[in-house]
Write an enzyme that holds these catalytic residues in place. Structure first.
Site, PDB file in Angstrom:
ATOM      1  CG  ASP A 149      74.528  94.259 -36.470  1.00 54.23           C
ATOM      2  OD1 ASP A 149      74.970  94.383 -37.399  1.00 54.23           O
ATOM      3  OD2 ASP A 149      73.152  95.011 -36.349  1.00 54.23           O
ATOM      4  CB  CYS A 205      66.428 101.373 -38.455  1.00 54.65           C
ATOM      5  SG  CYS A 205      65.646 101.485 -39.949  1.00 54.65           S
ATOM      6  CE  LYS A 243      73.784  98.611 -43.454  1.00 53.47           C
ATOM      7  NZ  LYS A 243      73.067  99.976 -43.389  1.00 53.47           N
TER       8      LYS A 243
HETATM    9  N1  PMP Z   1      72.458  96.477 -38.315  1.00 52.89           N
HETATM   10  C1  PMP Z   1      73.001  97.915 -38.322  1.00 52.89           C
HETATM   11  C2  PMP Z   1      74.041  98.310 -37.332  1.00 52.89           C
HETATM   12  C3  PMP Z   1      72.665  98.338 -39.442  1.00 52.89           C
HETATM   13  O1  PMP Z   1      73.205  99.681 -39.762  1.00 52.89           O
HETATM   14  C4  PMP Z   1      71.923  97.879 -40.414  1.00 52.89           C
HETATM   15  C5  PMP Z   1      71.393  99.076 -41.590  1.00 52.89           C
HETATM   16  N2  PMP Z   1      71.157 100.077 -41.486  1.00 52.89           N
HETATM   17  C6  PMP Z   1      71.387  96.823 -40.345  1.00 52.89           C
HETATM   18  C7  PMP Z   1      71.585  95.891 -39.104  1.00 52.89           C
HETATM   19  C8  PMP Z   1      70.322  96.245 -41.392  1.00 52.89           C
HETATM   20  O2  PMP Z   1      71.150  95.790 -42.300  1.00 52.89           O
HETATM   21  P1  PMP Z   1      70.361  95.563 -43.810  1.00 52.89           P
HETATM   22  O3  PMP Z   1      69.175  96.719 -43.834  1.00 52.89           O
HETATM   23  O4  PMP Z   1      71.251  95.724 -44.960  1.00 52.89           O
HETATM   24  O5  PMP Z   1      69.645  93.939 -43.660  1.00 52.89           O
END
Ligand code: PMP
Length: 407
Positions: A200, A363, A226
């Site tokens: 990821d 999250c 991001k």
């Molecule tokens: N993995 C990581 C490490 C993240 O920081 C994030 C977003 N905070 C995500 C996955 C999910 O990304 P998205 O919400 O853009 O799909």
């Protein structure tokens, strides 16, 4: 005080860093989503306006041009992460990319008794899709613990992985602790038992040069928003021979070869995974963002954010009762907790001082549990962050300290 030897001076490119009166705003929440440079906004405006048309179907020249731009965006993403154009699937973001792998590769390859290996610090989007597929097929999930300074413990991973593990999914950079994974070593450990590995890259791609071939991973995912691009677009890179063998997961227009009611055949990868009209404008915007960071240089960006992290950690460690989380070399992200003060209160007081940080579980609830905190305060940096942000953070934290008189 000079914290940056060779600062990147791009603030003027980012309209989002100023409030409605033109006053600077200290945005320290880039790990959640990055502000956009004018160069990206202009490309998106043109693509939505004078250049706009659909892709892949039109016989008229505007559509042919749009198709070229959309496919050029795919090439730009491939070049940026070191993959092939045919290995890049456009998705809505990292979340969708992981769901795609879980539902396509996972449904085809995982069976009852197989195991999936994650880590304590994963974002929910790299946990829940695996739980859903594990439940469907009867697989089990194991969790690699962290070292005391907040890295995924690869020695522990090597000790616990077995031939039952078919898939490993780990964050390249933690969105809470900023710790960076030795992804190549992790890939070696996974491949040693015949497992595939998904990385990821959400927090890595904006902050460091990434080469999927050098990392030797099987899947790599990231989100466009991001890395200074639009929302609604991201990419899955998957090793060619794996992607070619994966079944479709969404059905619809564009992803087919031939449709009859008796039997439908599918387009080759990556088209097979892009059902429906794609996020055309967003993909073109993502390519503009990649051009933007590439022109600055990923190594310069890494050094710039490294210096900012060091300055922020120095300041925060001077505030009594602040507990810094994550390693000293955390990558663009500094999480902290303050004894007796809820992170939301820190966030609110800093907001009154024009400093935007994130407060919450980010999250990553299993990580909060492992750290023994309900939430953290998190300052995260980007290419536009500078000494004025560090100074504003220091002033804001002094206010927090006074209000709560913790020392
Ligand atoms: N993995 C990581 C490490 C993240 O920081 C994030 C977003 N905070 C995500 C996955 C999910 O990304 P998205 O919400 O853009 O799909």
């Amino acid at each position: 005080m000079t914290v940056l030897d060779a600062p990147i001076d791009v603030r003027a490119d980012f309209p989002g860093l100023f409030d409605a009166d033109g006053k600077p705003w200290h945005y320290l929440d880039t790990a959640a989503t990055a502000q956009k440079p004018r160069q990206v906004i202009d490309v998106v405006t043109r693509a939505l306006g004078t250049d706009y048309a659909t892709v892949h179907r039109g016989v008229y020249s505007r559509s042919a041009d749009m198709t070229l731009a959309y496919e050029a965006a795919r090439r730009a993403v491939a070049r940026f992460v070191g993959g092939e154009e045919s290995e890049i699937v456009f998705v809505r973001g990292a979340t969708e990319a992981i769901n795609l792998v879980a539902n396509s590769w996972g449904a085809a390859n995982l069976k009852a008794g197989d195991r999936i290996l994650l880590s304590t610090l994963e974002h929910h989007s790299n946990i829940v899709p695996w739980q859903l597929i594990a439940e469907r097929v009867g697989a089990e999930i194991d969790v690699v613990p962290l070292t005391s300074d907040g890295r995924i413990d690869l020695d522990a991973m090597a000790a616990m992985i077995t031939e039952q593990h078919k898939l490993v999914a780990l964050a390249h950079v933690s969105n809470v602790l900023g710790s960076t994974l030795d992804a190549r070593r992790a890939a070696g450990i996974a491949h040693n038992v015949g497992a595939k590995i998904l990385i990821d890259g959400c927090q890595a791609v904006p902050r460091m040069a990434v080469d999927v071939k050098a990392l030797d991973c099987d899947f790599y995912v990231f989100s466009g928003h991001k890395i200074y691009g639009p929302t609604g677009i991201g990419a899955l890179w998957a090793r060619g021979e794996i992607l070619d063998a994966m079944p479709p997961w969404h059905g619809g227009g564009s992803m087919i070869d031939r449709v009859t009611f008796a039997k439908t055949t599918y387009a080759p990868a990556p088209t097979r995974f892009e059902a429906g009209t794609p996020a055309i404008v967003e993909a073109i915007g993502l390519a503009a963002a990649i051009d933007y960071v590439t022109a600055i240089g990923m190594d310069r960006i890494a050094a710039h954010e490294g210096a900012l992290v060091k300055a922020a950690r120095d300041i925060l460690s001077g505030v009594n009762s602040v507990r810094l989380l994550g390693p000293d070399d955390s990558n663009g992200i500094v999480s902290f907790a303050m004894e007796g003060v809820h992170p939301h209160d820190i966030g609110t007081i800093l907001d009154e001082s024009g400093v935007a940080i994130r407060a919450g579980h980010h999250c990553a609830q299993p990580l909060m549990e492992a750290l023994g905190v309900p939430a953290t305060a998190r300052a995260s940096f980007g290419i536009y962050s500078d000494e004025s942000d560090i100074a504003a953070l220091a002033r804001g934290m002094e206010r927090v300290r006074k209000i709560f008189a913790n020392d």
